[in-house]
Design an enzyme around this catalytic site. Structure first.
Site, PDB file in Angstrom:
ATOM      1  N   PRO A  86       0.819  -1.222   0.000  1.00  0.00           N
ATOM      2  CA  PRO A  86       0.000   0.000   0.000  1.00  0.00           C
ATOM      3  C   PRO A  86       0.851   1.270   0.000  1.00  0.00           C
ATOM      4  CG  PRO A  86      -0.290  -1.238   2.060  1.00  0.00           C
ATOM      5  CD  PRO A  86       0.573  -2.076   1.169  1.00  0.00           C
ATOM      6  N   GLU A 113       3.033  -6.741   8.887  1.00  0.00           N
ATOM      7  CA  GLU A 113       3.028  -5.278   9.010  1.00  0.00           C
ATOM      8  C   GLU A 113       3.913  -4.619   7.977  1.00  0.00           C
ATOM      9  OE1 GLU A 113       0.915  -3.669  11.191  1.00  0.00           O
ATOM     10  OE2 GLU A 113       0.239  -5.742  11.247  1.00  0.00           O
ATOM     11  N   ARG A 151      -3.395  -9.103 -19.852  1.00  0.00           N
ATOM     12  CA  ARG A 151      -4.426  -8.926 -20.891  1.00  0.00           C
ATOM     13  C   ARG A 151      -3.975  -7.969 -21.984  1.00  0.00           C
ATOM     14  NH1 ARG A 151      -7.360  -4.398 -20.415  1.00  0.00           N
ATOM     15  NH2 ARG A 151      -9.272  -5.147 -21.362  1.00  0.00           N
ATOM     16  N   ASP A 166     -10.853   0.280 -24.005  1.00  0.00           N
ATOM     17  CA  ASP A 166     -11.007   0.219 -22.555  1.00  0.00           C
ATOM     18  C   ASP A 166     -11.193   1.590 -21.947  1.00  0.00           C
ATOM     19  OD1 ASP A 166     -10.597  -2.435 -22.448  1.00  0.00           O
ATOM     20  OD2 ASP A 166      -8.536  -2.323 -21.722  1.00  0.00           O
TER      21      ASP A 166
HETATM   22  N1  ADE Z   1      -0.965  -5.034   0.214  1.00  0.00           N
HETATM   23  C1  ADE Z   1      -1.922  -4.636   1.087  1.00  0.00           C
HETATM   24  N2  ADE Z   1      -2.666  -3.655   0.566  1.00  0.00           N
HETATM   25  C2  ADE Z   1      -2.188  -3.415  -0.690  1.00  0.00           C
HETATM   26  C3  ADE Z   1      -2.520  -2.505  -1.729  1.00  0.00           C
HETATM   27  N3  ADE Z   1      -3.524  -1.636  -1.596  1.00  0.00           N
HETATM   28  N4  ADE Z   1      -1.814  -2.555  -2.853  1.00  0.00           N
HETATM   29  C4  ADE Z   1      -0.787  -3.406  -2.999  1.00  0.00           C
HETATM   30  N5  ADE Z   1      -0.413  -4.287  -2.057  1.00  0.00           N
HETATM   31  C5  ADE Z   1      -1.103  -4.295  -0.905  1.00  0.00           C
END
Ligand code: ADE
Length: 223
Positions: A86, A113, A151, A166
């Site tokens: 994230p 974590e 794809r 797309d």
């Molecule tokens: N791992 C946990 N959340 C994630 C996300 N939003 N994008 C990529 N990997 C992740």
């Protein structure tokens, strides 16, 4: 294209990447996909892959040794190493397209974590996030990323042009689509779609694409 996914949960990746288009891509030889368990590179007796964070704090951190060993055994001069996290750059159609031109992707899935930051500093070329929310597991994000990339490989979509239409390829969302019946529960499809007038249909689609983009994704029009 070759893709190696490194995860603690290979089964999470396996099913979604072995159906439909992803299956076809592999059968057609466009994709050579290998899904690996990071634990296979943990050389201690108990195959430990995580440990407590230095400095204290909640949760566990993925250890560097198995991840370095895995990547170093798989990579070649052509490899690009990605980490799903994230904390990464947000995945866009442009990133998917650029990635589809690579010969070899090594996709590391984070978990717990976080991951020892020496992996990010010394091993990873790019960190990728699939959106501003937190999943339990990077393997789910890796499936999304690999699908979006594969794809776009030549020969994977039946119609070579269909990736061109797309959403995002044009900078706008797609116009609505309808199929038979032309009337369902009293709701009729727009007359123009039955007119046979291709210029009018194209103009209607453009207008609808703009309207939908304005309503759902105004940010796409501001750039
Ligand atoms: N791992 C946990 N959340 C994630 C996300 N939003 N994008 C990529 N990997 C992740």
């Amino acid at each position: 294209m070759r893709v190696d996914i490194l995860t603690l949960f290979p089964e999470i990746c396996r099913a979604p990447l072995s159906e439909s288009m992803m299956k076809r891509a592999q059968q057609a030889g466009a994709l050579d996909l290998r899904i690996h368990d990071i634990r296979d590179w943990a050389k201690d007796k108990h195959h430990i892959v995580d440990d407590a964070p230095f400095g204290g704090g909640q949760g566990m951190v993925m250890k560097p040794e198995p991840i370095f060993a895995a990547v170093e055994s798989l990579r070649t001069a052509e490899s690009r190493v990605l980490l799903m996290t994230p904390q990464g750059r947000r995945l866009t159609q442009q990133i998917a397209r650029e990635s589809s031109h690579q010969q070899h992707l090594i996709v590391i899935c984070g978990h717990y974590e976080g991951i020892d930051h020496r992996v990010v500093e010394r091993l990873v070329d790019v960190e990728i996030s699939i959106g501003d929310y937190v999943l339990t597991n990077g393997a789910i994000a890796a499936v999304v990323f690999v699908d979006a990339v594969v794809r776009l490989l030549p020969g994977v979509l039946g119609d070579e042009n269909s990736a061109e239409d797309d959403s995002f390829a044009s900078g706008l969302l797609e116009a609505p689509q309808y199929t038979r019946p032309a009337e369902f529960r009293g709701w009729k499809i727009p007359d123009v779609l039955l007119s046979g007038n291709h210029a009018q249909i194209a103009a209607w689609r453009k207008e609808q694409a703009l309207k939908r983009t304005r309503a759902n994704r105004p940010d796409l029009l501001q750039e």
